[in-house]
Design a protein around this motif. Structure first.
Motif: not given
Length: 255
Positions: A51-71
């Motif tokens: 899931q993390i890889r998918r978000l990173r592959d389309i350019g979602v910043p790490i900080a945004e993934i952290v903000r979403l926590d387990s989302g």
């Protein structure tokens, strides 16, 4: 089934360092350990990592993934910003491919602006330099006009101006200014933006003026600069006289 850190990273198509980084940022839960102390990752870890890889592959910043926590998703605003960046990247890539195609067709010409490879062989060294600087200062529409101006055989006055020596005497300068004024007047009539470039600039008016002044002093000798100033002044004066004559002819009551 349990995987080591290396096995998990390989399976997810990432690196051990990335897995460790995700642990440090709190994005990936720490796994249980075997009795020998080695980590043992399970399917939930693999799913979360993918899931993390998918978000990173389309350019979602790490900080945004952290903000979403387990989302596992992201906001429409973030996706819109990423999409805009991708569109800009695609546009740059398309321009680069068009330029490469132009260079392949006309030779690897790199001392002229984009789109000028086809006319490069007929340009003087000073004109080639000007295309590069103009492209940095003016909008693409202006560059289309510049290319059109250059995509013709130079008239005798332009050729004389390009070859004018620095020690040209006063009579030679005066004669050439008179002749060259016709060329300049023609350009002023055909391309009105030359006299009003403010709405066609990519840089500020001041920085453009400074850059152009420095450029002209660098690529033309003092005699050429003198002739250019005189010829431009003559061209504008004659265009003003011509406009005045037309106004007189059209004025009511003069018949």
């Amino acid at each position: 089934m349990a995987w080591s850190t290396r096995e998990l990273a390989d399976l997810a198509g990432t690196t051990v360092n990335a897995v460790r980084h995700y642990h440090q940022r709190g994005l990936l839960d720490q796994p249980d350990r075997r009795s020998n102390g080695y980590k043992q990752y399970g399917v939930p870890h693999l799913v979360r990592l993918l899931q993390i890889r998918r978000l990173r592959d389309i350019g979602v910043p790490i900080a945004e993934i952290v903000r979403l926590d387990s989302g596992v998703g992201t906001s429409p605003e973030v996706l819109s910003a990423i999409d805009a960046d991708l569109a800009e990247t695609i546009e740059r890539s398309e321009r680069a491919r068009a330029e490469i195609a132009d260079m392949m067709e006309h030779g690897s010409v790199t001392d002229v602006a984009t789109g000028f490879a086809g006319v490069a062989p007929r340009l003087s060294a000073s004109e080639r330099s000007l295309t590069l600087i103009y492209a940095q200062l003016y909008e693409p529409g202006v560059m289309d006009d510049v290319r059109q101006m250059l995509d013709t055989d130079p008239d005798p006055a332009t050729a004389k101006f390009e070859s004018l020596p620095a020690d040209a005497d006063e009579p030679a300068r005066e004669r050439l200014a008179e002749e060259f004024s016709g060329t300049i007047a023609k350009a002023l009539r055909s391309y009105p933006w030359i006299d009003a470039p403010e709405t066609h600039l990519r840089q500020s008016v001041r920085s453009t003026a400074v850059a152009m002044a420095e450029t002209m002093r660098a690529i033309y000798n003092p005699a050429q600069l003198d002739v250019l100033e005189r010829a431009t002044r003559l061209a504008r004066a004659r265009m003003g006289e011509s406009a005045g004559d037309e106004g007189t002819e059209d004025r009511p009551g003069d018949a």
